[in-house]
Design a protein around this motif. Structure first.
Motif, PDB file in Angstrom:
ATOM      1  N   UNK A 598      -0.411  13.115  30.885  1.00  0.00           N
ATOM      2  CA  UNK A 598      -1.764  12.672  30.271  1.00  0.00           C
ATOM      3  C   UNK A 598      -2.465  13.620  29.328  1.00  0.00           C
ATOM      4  N   UNK A 599      -2.418  14.712  29.659  1.00  0.00           N
ATOM      5  CA  UNK A 599      -3.017  15.757  28.886  1.00  0.00           C
ATOM      6  C   UNK A 599      -2.235  16.863  28.504  1.00  0.00           C
ATOM      7  N   UNK A 600      -1.205  16.685  27.622  1.00  0.00           N
ATOM      8  CA  UNK A 600      -0.536  17.605  26.888  1.00  0.00           C
ATOM      9  C   UNK A 600      -1.425  18.421  25.896  1.00  0.00           C
ATOM     10  N   UNK A 601      -0.944  19.485  25.369  1.00  0.00           N
ATOM     11  CA  UNK A 601      -1.668  20.353  24.430  1.00  0.00           C
ATOM     12  C   UNK A 601      -1.871  19.839  23.391  1.00  0.00           C
ATOM     13  N   UNK A 602      -2.826  19.766  22.809  1.00  0.00           N
ATOM     14  CA  UNK A 602      -3.344  19.143  21.420  1.00  0.00           C
ATOM     15  C   UNK A 602      -2.495  19.325  20.424  1.00  0.00           C
ATOM     16  N   UNK A 603      -2.229  20.696  20.119  1.00  0.00           N
ATOM     17  CA  UNK A 603      -1.421  21.122  18.912  1.00  0.00           C
ATOM     18  C   UNK A 603      -0.040  20.528  19.202  1.00  0.00           C
ATOM     19  N   UNK A 604       0.542  20.441  20.395  1.00  0.00           N
ATOM     20  CA  UNK A 604       1.940  20.063  20.391  1.00  0.00           C
ATOM     21  C   UNK A 604       1.887  18.743  20.187  1.00  0.00           C
ATOM     22  N   UNK A 605       0.807  17.760  20.904  1.00  0.00           N
ATOM     23  CA  UNK A 605       1.009  16.489  20.233  1.00  0.00           C
ATOM     24  C   UNK A 605       0.811  16.168  18.852  1.00  0.00           C
ATOM     25  N   UNK A 606       0.004  17.193  17.989  1.00  0.00           N
ATOM     26  CA  UNK A 606      -0.031  16.978  16.657  1.00  0.00           C
ATOM     27  C   UNK A 606       1.135  17.329  16.130  1.00  0.00           C
ATOM     28  N   UNK A 612       7.862  16.222  14.888  1.00  0.00           N
ATOM     29  CA  UNK A 612       8.951  16.058  15.831  1.00  0.00           C
ATOM     30  C   UNK A 612       9.507  14.454  15.650  1.00  0.00           C
ATOM     31  N   UNK A 613       8.558  13.596  15.796  1.00  0.00           N
ATOM     32  CA  UNK A 613       9.103  12.166  15.725  1.00  0.00           C
ATOM     33  C   UNK A 613       9.880  11.868  14.563  1.00  0.00           C
ATOM     34  N   UNK A 614       9.461  12.410  13.295  1.00  0.00           N
ATOM     35  CA  UNK A 614      10.185  12.389  12.112  1.00  0.00           C
ATOM     36  C   UNK A 614      11.500  13.003  12.242  1.00  0.00           C
ATOM     37  N   UNK A 615      11.514  14.127  12.884  1.00  0.00           N
ATOM     38  CA  UNK A 615      12.951  14.947  12.783  1.00  0.00           C
ATOM     39  C   UNK A 615      13.894  14.104  13.824  1.00  0.00           C
ATOM     40  N   UNK A 616      13.549  13.650  14.770  1.00  0.00           N
ATOM     41  CA  UNK A 616      14.019  12.984  15.900  1.00  0.00           C
ATOM     42  C   UNK A 616      14.735  11.408  15.305  1.00  0.00           C
ATOM     43  N   UNK A 617      13.985  10.909  14.541  1.00  0.00           N
ATOM     44  CA  UNK A 617      14.141   9.569  13.998  1.00  0.00           C
ATOM     45  C   UNK A 617      15.252   9.712  12.925  1.00  0.00           C
TER      46      UNK A 617
END
Length: 837
Positions: A598-606, A612-617
């Motif tokens: 629930x509290x991953x690193x902000x920069x990783x989430x960004x 990352x989401x686009x590369x995976x898609x």
């Protein structure tokens, strides 16, 4: 035995035995050695596997783990706080009573103790304890595995008891109890619940101030406040390690402010507003505190509720069962409603008319605020004000959770009302009893008679979908039947609430006209509450939710992909294409690109959101279009963000061989070029077309070291990881000139220290979230060691604070014992004098 003393404590012994029996009978599979199958406990096991393995192998705490999201502090997952000696008492209790029965028992004892502190008799306090501990929310969160949340809720009544005793001028006892249970509340490690309790405590403090100001007794008020401030400090000290490390980390987590300014209207200094309000309780849904299935209950297929579909023909039953969920509210999904109990709402309304004093107004204020805040995006002016201006509020997600406040204040005021009626029967009139019944039971009955006048039985999301559909007679028939089924679900709970309120009202009336005695009244009330709450709780935890101890402790089984990857003994990361950023199973076996936290690193989430989401898609699209080796390789080569995170393997099917990525850049690599940009916005944008294998991008504030070498140069050499521990990484480097090196490790400068040949050296952030440094020419040993002062200094402070707090408790108990003994002597002397005369 001293008979008067035994008679005095007997009701408390009966209450304690009752709590244990009720909890163990409810969770009867525990007696067979089974364990509750909890989703979040499974994910915890996955998250913490590397940490646990390191602890078992070395006897030390890792403090950092690379098992998920590229790496994050282990103390956000599982680190033993050995400096907190107060926590040992909790471990002792849990060793005697198995989880989750232990949570319910602590919660019952806490609320019972609070009501006894407020002068409620033992039988009514027992009933109140059942009302609080058996709330649907407590069982829903236990079913999900939110154990720290449940434990923090369980300690809240104890802390308020200490605060009340302090304001009643029991300074030593009240102060020490506040300190001890503040320490335990904080050690539960769910700061969101603690934050909500602070709101209750502040409401009480303000009400007490107003009351004592009017009474011109502010000296006592300020003395109590001083004692409580000292108590809070003493309660914080045993938890200083966890609090310090968490406060240090929160700025870099998703709860902290972003360096990006691309979405400012939605940003706060903590969570983004849309994320914080994602789970906002519906205004109409709030009626669930009185009628549990006001919005259907749980986000499960309608097929899981055969009772609701029993009167339909098989074809229609199958269509509705597969196509629609039981929940028709507007939250994304829910595990169940927040139900306080129909009886409790009735008693709460009753208390509004009979109870006086500052605590009453504090509880009413906190209750109203709790409900308004739970509405979140449905009442945005207040929500925005709190997110923008109230310190700390924007660090927490799921604003619907503020109903925890009302879940505490409503049953408390309800039983304060019953306490006052018992002490002064004249407070209760037939008119007041009738008003309370009409406002609760009457409303429930009206809802039962004409539900469609007040409620819509489709969610907003469903209505939007229906508006886009081309209607025909068949679809309209399905929707009409669905509405009828949902109305049936609603009406069943509405009439259910009506009858429980009717029984409670009759019980109060029988006591009022002296047909039953107070003791029997308390027992019957407790029984009614137990039946009411227990039946609802069984919807969310029942015997089917338990599993064998072996399966609970080993929830993950390695598939073919896992076994093949485990043969590779290098250090790298693994990506699963199945729900990568909400799954902890990969973390159990490998270092994962994704995970569950629930509290991953902000920069990783960004980075996830931007790249990352686009590369995976894109990669999934390639696989789905009859991919060949050439198209897969081209896709792998183009995944800049995943490659710089050293993603060597991709799991597309757990039972098939994984895809090996030859373009993963490894644990560290030398770059020949660099680009310096003004800010984080430019740094993130630059990643889009950055040839990460040869060039890095860095913001100006981190560029001092880089400016010592040319912006473009050809470097011959290599660097490799030669020894790995989660908190200690050792590399060997050999280059023909000073060069910039990028490490596939997450940048976190609050504990990580870099050394070149044993001498501490500077490192900085590159490519938005990775570590980088300039290394001198030649052969060198480079080490990264995680040594956060917040942990090591905090541990020593925690030990000292724990010892001091234990001594204070011993002193307070001794003082109370001496005072009681003195009082008994005076009483005996007075009785002797009376007998002589």
């Amino acid at each position: 035995m001293n008979q008067p003393f035994f008679k005095k404590i007997l009701p408390h012994i009966i209450a304690l035995i009752s709590f244990i029996l009720i909890a163990m009978l409810y969770f009867s599979p525990l007696i067979e050695g089974k364990k509750l199958d909890q989703h979040d406990v499974k994910t915890f096991i996955g998250q913490s596997k590397e940490i646990m393995d390191f602890r078992e192998a070395t006897g030390e705490e890792a403090l950092w783990t690379n098992s998920m999201f590229g790496g994050m502090p282990a103390y956000q997952i599982s680190v033993k706080q050995n400096g907190n000696l107060i926590k040992k008492a909790e471990y002792f209790f849990k060793a005697i009573v198995p989880h989750p029965a232990s949570m319910i028992i602590i919660s019952m004892i806490g609320f019972y103790f609070l009501l006894i502190t407020l002068g409620t008799n033992a039988w009514l306090s027992l009933a109140g304890a059942l009302a609080y501990a058996l709330s649907s929310y407590m069982f829903i969160i236990l079913g999900a595995g939110h154990n720290t949340k449940a434990l923090a809720m369980s300690y809240m009544p104890f802390v308020l008891s200490g605060i009340i005793l302090t304001f009643r001028k029991r300074y030593l006892l009240g102060g020490v109890l506040t300190a001890i249970f503040t320490a335990l509340e904080l050690s539960a490690n769910h700061l969101q619940i603690t934050y909500y309790f602070i709101i209750i405590a502040l409401a009480y403090g303000i009400s007490q101030f107003i009351f004592e100001y009017k009474q011109k007794q502010l000296d006592g008020f300020f003395k109590a406040v001083a004692v409580l401030l000292i108590a809070v400090i003493l309660g914080v000290l045993p938890n200083i390690t966890n609090l310090w490390t968490s406060m240090e980390y929160v700025k870099d987590s998703t709860r902290g402010k972003s360096e990006l300014s691309l979405n400012e209207y939605n940003q706060t200094t903590g969570l983004d507003k849309d994320y914080a309000t994602g789970w906002s309780y519906g205004i109409g849904e709030t009626w669930s505190v009185l009628i549990p299935n006001v919005k259907g209950g749980v986000s499960e297929p309608m097929a899981n509720n055969p009772e609701a579909l029993k009167d339909l023909d098989p074809s229609m039953s199958n269509t509705i069962g597969r196509s629609f969920t039981q929940y028709w509210g507007d939250q994304p999904f829910v595990s169940g409603p927040v139900y306080f109990g129909a009886i409790i709402i009735f008693l709460f309304i009753l208390a509004l008319f009979v109870t006086k004093g500052p605590l009453k107004w504090a509880l009413i204020t906190a209750t109203i605020l709790s409900i308004l805040l739970a509405w979140g995006k449905n009442f945005m002016p207040l929500t925005s004000f709190f997110l923008d201006y109230v310190p700390g509020y924007n660090k927490f997600r799921a604003v619907s959770m503020t109903l925890v406040i009302a879940g505490f204040t409503v049953p408390l005021l309800a039983f304060m009302g019953i306490r006052d009626i018992i002490k002064k029967p004249s407070l209760l009139t037939t008119k007041i009893l009738l008003i309370a019944f009409v406002l609760t039971g009457g409303v429930s009955f009206i809802f039962y008679l004409v539900p469609q006048v007040f409620f819509n039985f489709f969610s907003q999301n469903e209505l939007s979908q229906f508006a886009q559909m081309q209607m025909n007679a068949q679809i309209e028939q399905v929707l009409q039947t669905l509405e009828e089924v949902r109305i049936g679900i609603f009406k069943a709970d509405a009439i259910r609430s009506f009858f429980f309120i009717l029984l409670a009202a009759v019980l109060v009336y029988l006591w009022q006209i002296k047909k039953i005695k107070t003791q029997l009244f308390g027992i019957l009330l407790a029984f009614l509450i137990l039946i009411d709450m227990g039946i609802i709780d069984k919807r969310y935890i029942n015997n089917d939710d338990f599993t064998s101890k072996r399966k609970a402790e080993n929830p993950y089984t390695a598939g073919k992909a896992d076994n093949e990857i485990l043969l590779d003994k290098d250090e790298f990361r693994v990506l699963t294409l199945n729900n990568p950023f909400n799954d902890a199973s990969v973390s159990y076996f490998h270092n994962s690109i994704g995970g569950y936290h629930a509290a991953k690193m902000k920069k990783y989430q960004e980075l996830i959101e931007f790249y990352l989401q686009n590369e995976i898609k894109t990669f999934i699209d390639v696989l789905q279009k009859q991919a060949n080796i050439t198209s897969i390789n081209n896709a792998l080569k183009s995944m800049g963000a995943l490659n710089m995170l050293n993603t060597r393997y991709i799991i597309y099917n757990k039972d098939a061989s994984p895809i090996k990525n030859p373009y993963a850049l490894g644990n560290a690599w030398i770059v020949n070029e660099y680009e310096i940009v003004a800010d984080a916005n430019e740094e993130m944008a630059a990643l889009k077309n950055l040839p990460v294998q040869t060039k890095l991008v860095c913001v100006e504030k981190f560029s001092d070291d880089l400016k010592r070498i040319p912006q473009q140069q050809t470097v011959n050499g290599n660097i490799e990881l030669i020894e790995y521990q989660p908190n200690h990484l050792t590399y060997k480097a050999n280059t023909d000139k000073a060069a910039a090196v990028v490490f596939s490790e997450i940048f976190y400068n609050k504990g990580w220290k870099a050394y070149i040949d044993g001498k501490e050296s500077s490192y900085w952030r590159a490519n938005y979230l990775l570590r980088a440094m300039v290394i001198p020419e030649g052969e060198h040993t480079i080490e990264f060691v995680f040594e956060p002062n917040s942990y090591y200094v905090g541990k020593n402070l925690a030990i000292g604070g724990s010892i001091f707090l234990i001594l204070a408790l011993i002193l307070a108990l001794y003082y109370e014992w001496k005072k009681t003994k003195k009082k008994d002597k005076i009483q005996i002397a007075n009785e002797s004098n009376e007998s002589i005369h």
